[in-house]
Scaffold this motif. Structure first.
Motif, PDB file in Angstrom:
ATOM      1  N   LYS A  37      -3.900  12.187  -3.420  1.00  0.00           N
ATOM      2  CA  LYS A  37      -3.305  11.028  -4.081  1.00  0.00           C
ATOM      3  C   LYS A  37      -3.483   9.779  -3.228  1.00  0.00           C
ATOM      4  CE  LYS A  37       1.021   9.359  -6.108  1.00  0.00           C
ATOM      5  NZ  LYS A  37       2.449   9.682  -6.382  1.00  0.00           N
ATOM      6  N   GLY A  38      -3.280   9.922  -1.918  1.00  0.00           N
ATOM      7  CA  GLY A  38      -3.440   8.786  -1.020  1.00  0.00           C
ATOM      8  C   GLY A  38      -4.881   8.317  -0.954  1.00  0.00           C
ATOM      9  N   GLN A  39      -5.836   9.256  -0.972  1.00  0.00           N
ATOM     10  CA  GLN A  39      -7.245   8.885  -0.935  1.00  0.00           C
ATOM     11  C   GLN A  39      -7.658   8.162  -2.217  1.00  0.00           C
ATOM     12  OE1 GLN A  39     -10.028  11.873   0.323  1.00  0.00           O
ATOM     13  NE2 GLN A  39      -8.680  12.628   1.935  1.00  0.00           N
ATOM     14  N   LYS A  40      -7.124   8.613  -3.339  1.00  0.00           N
ATOM     15  CA  LYS A  40      -7.448   7.931  -4.593  1.00  0.00           C
ATOM     16  C   LYS A  40      -6.851   6.527  -4.610  1.00  0.00           C
ATOM     17  CE  LYS A  40      -8.318  11.903  -7.566  1.00  0.00           C
ATOM     18  NZ  LYS A  40      -7.958  12.629  -8.800  1.00  0.00           N
ATOM     19  N   ALA A  41      -5.676   6.375  -4.042  1.00  0.00           N
ATOM     20  CA  ALA A  41      -5.073   5.042  -3.931  1.00  0.00           C
ATOM     21  C   ALA A  41      -5.900   4.155  -3.007  1.00  0.00           C
ATOM     22  CB  ALA A  41      -3.634   5.161  -3.424  1.00  0.00           C
ATOM     23  N   PHE A  42      -6.453   4.758  -1.954  1.00  0.00           N
ATOM     24  CA  PHE A  42      -7.307   4.015  -1.035  1.00  0.00           C
ATOM     25  C   PHE A  42      -8.549   3.504  -1.767  1.00  0.00           C
ATOM     26  CE2 PHE A  42     -10.801   3.796   2.038  1.00  0.00           C
ATOM     27  CZ  PHE A  42     -10.246   2.976   3.009  1.00  0.00           C
ATOM     28  N   LYS A  46      -8.823   2.945  -4.943  1.00  0.00           N
ATOM     29  CA  LYS A  46      -8.384   1.908  -5.880  1.00  0.00           C
ATOM     30  C   LYS A  46      -8.217   0.567  -5.170  1.00  0.00           C
ATOM     31  CE  LYS A  46      -4.822   1.009  -9.357  1.00  0.00           C
ATOM     32  NZ  LYS A  46      -3.582   1.543 -10.017  1.00  0.00           N
ATOM     33  N   ARG A  47      -7.660   0.591  -3.960  1.00  0.00           N
ATOM     34  CA  ARG A  47      -7.503  -0.643  -3.197  1.00  0.00           C
ATOM     35  C   ARG A  47      -8.858  -1.183  -2.770  1.00  0.00           C
ATOM     36  NH1 ARG A  47      -5.803  -5.466  -2.566  1.00  0.00           N
ATOM     37  NH2 ARG A  47      -5.412  -6.126  -0.410  1.00  0.00           N
ATOM     38  N   GLU A  77     -16.413   2.945  -7.794  1.00  0.00           N
ATOM     39  CA  GLU A  77     -15.565   4.116  -7.633  1.00  0.00           C
ATOM     40  C   GLU A  77     -16.253   5.367  -8.199  1.00  0.00           C
ATOM     41  OE1 GLU A  77     -14.309   2.518 -11.710  1.00  0.00           O
ATOM     42  OE2 GLU A  77     -15.221   1.795  -9.853  1.00  0.00           O
TER      43      GLU A  77
END
Length: 386
Positions: A322-327, A329-330, A345
């Motif tokens: 989840k954190g990597q996907k948020a990264f 996205k940022r 992406e």
């Protein structure tokens, strides 16, 4: 901290579909004289047929292979092959990325054929020696979502009993295809040549046409996937530009524009050379950048079109999925906020990372210019992790 670059790609479009238009493309330059005409009007049918003739001229399949349009882009073309041709033999599906897995699911869940599925993890090819060529075999040539391609066609048997059904949507016009090994080849307008979406193309060998002539599917085939006429045999009119349903005339004109450009720059050889130059530029950047690497570790199977990359930096690796996907996205928001690189992406079902299209309609100078922006976005996003 890397300073924000000053030079942006002139054409910052790196989506894997629809892909970038050719340099100099103008919607206003497309002919409008057939807009509003009936899909069966002789002039419209001839324009569609001209698109097929141009496609054949650029792609250069064997003279006895036939070519036709299908609704639903490459997905529609693959589904038309599955629904119209499978059944007489056992089925093997080679699945090493999202769409191979989709075809396997469709064959199993919708056609109820219980296929053999030859799988591999993301970034790898399965053991192709395990493929049984007494079966019909369905496979992607180039995994758009995994960045993995077939290195060659040596694994496809010359004396195969089954059909080889190849999803080539991110390989056609950009990679060399061994036509003598392929019975069904599918692709869409919106991949290698940057056409508009909604229409697919099928290229059928004589063996594939014979299957359509002889096969009576055990299931009802929806009209939009039906390649046979009232007599139950392959509808030869489809190879003359007749539409299965109502296609967009504007989309065909857009496709013709792309093909005429391809011819003008030197045809298939030039398209492959442009793709290879773009891939080489991106590969050089990857090799000198410590926080990124190719998702496929084996060089021989790395796609030259849909180039998929993974993060190797410990700070990103320490994040959960989840954190990597948020990264990512940022990362994407930083680049697109500057108008520097769009749509880098990965596919939603692929591992977190980057994906940049390097097909022939992309300019190599833009690939080179993208590198510093990727570095700036990475360092900015990493700094925000804390």
């Amino acid at each position: 901290m890397t300073a924000k670059p000053q030079v942006k790609p002139e054409r910052p479009w790196f989506s894997a579909g629809p892909t970038a238009k050719r340099l100099g493309y103008k919607l206003s330059a497309l002919p409008e004289n057939l807009q509003g005409r009936g899909i069966r009007a002789p002039e419209v049918v001839e324009r569609f047929a001209y698109g097929l003739r141009l496609t054949r001229e650029v792609l250069n399949p064997p003279h006895d292979y036939v070519m036709l349009y299908t609704p639903g882009s490459d997905t529609g073309a693959v589904e038309a092959a599955l629904w119209g041709m499978l059944g007489p033999k056992p089925v093997t599906v080679v699945a090493y990325e999202n769409f191979g897995l989709t075809w396997a699911s469709d064959v199993k869940d919708h056609l109820k054929l219980n296929p053999t599925v030859v799988k591999a993890p993301w970034g790898e090819l399965p053991d192709l020696s395990a493929v049984d060529w007494s079966n019909d075999v369905v496979f992607p040539w180039n995994g758009t979502t995994s960045g993995v391609k077939m290195p060659d066609g040596d694994w496809i048997a010359d004396d195969r009993e089954g059909l080889s059904i190849c999803d080539a949507t991110s390989a056609a016009f950009a990679q060399s295809l061994p036509w003598d090994k392929l019975d069904v080849v599918t692709f869409s307008f919106q991949k290698a040549l940057g056409g508009e979406a909604g229409i697919g193309v099928m290229v059928l060998s004589p063996r594939a046409v014979a299957r359509l002539d002889e096969n009576v599917p055990a299931w009802p085939v929806p009209k939009v996937l039906r390649l046979t006429g009232k007599d139950g045999k392959f509808d030869r009119a489809l190879a003359d530009g007749v539409a299965i349903n109502t296609y967009s005339v504007l989309t065909i004109e857009d496709w013709i524009d792309a093909l005429e450009w391809a011819k003008a720059i030197g045809g298939l050889e030039a398209l492959i050379a442009r793709t290879d130059a773009n891939y080489a530029a991106l590969s050089a950047w990857v090799e000198r950048t410590p926080w990124i690497d190719f998702l496929p570790q084996r060089q021989a199977i790395r796609s030259t079109t849909s180039v998929c990359l993974k993060f190797t930096d410990d700070r990103v690796a320490a994040l959960d999925e989840k954190g990597q996907k948020a990264f990512v996205k940022r990362f994407k928001a930083l680049l697109e906020g500057e108008g520097a690189v769009f749509d880098m992406e990965p596919h939603r079902n692929a591992p977190p990372g980057l994906r940049l299209w390097c097909g022939s309609t992309v300019e190599t100078a833009d690939v080179v210019a993208a590198g510093p922006w990727l570095e700036w976005a990475f360092e900015t996003a990493v700094a925000e992790i804390g």
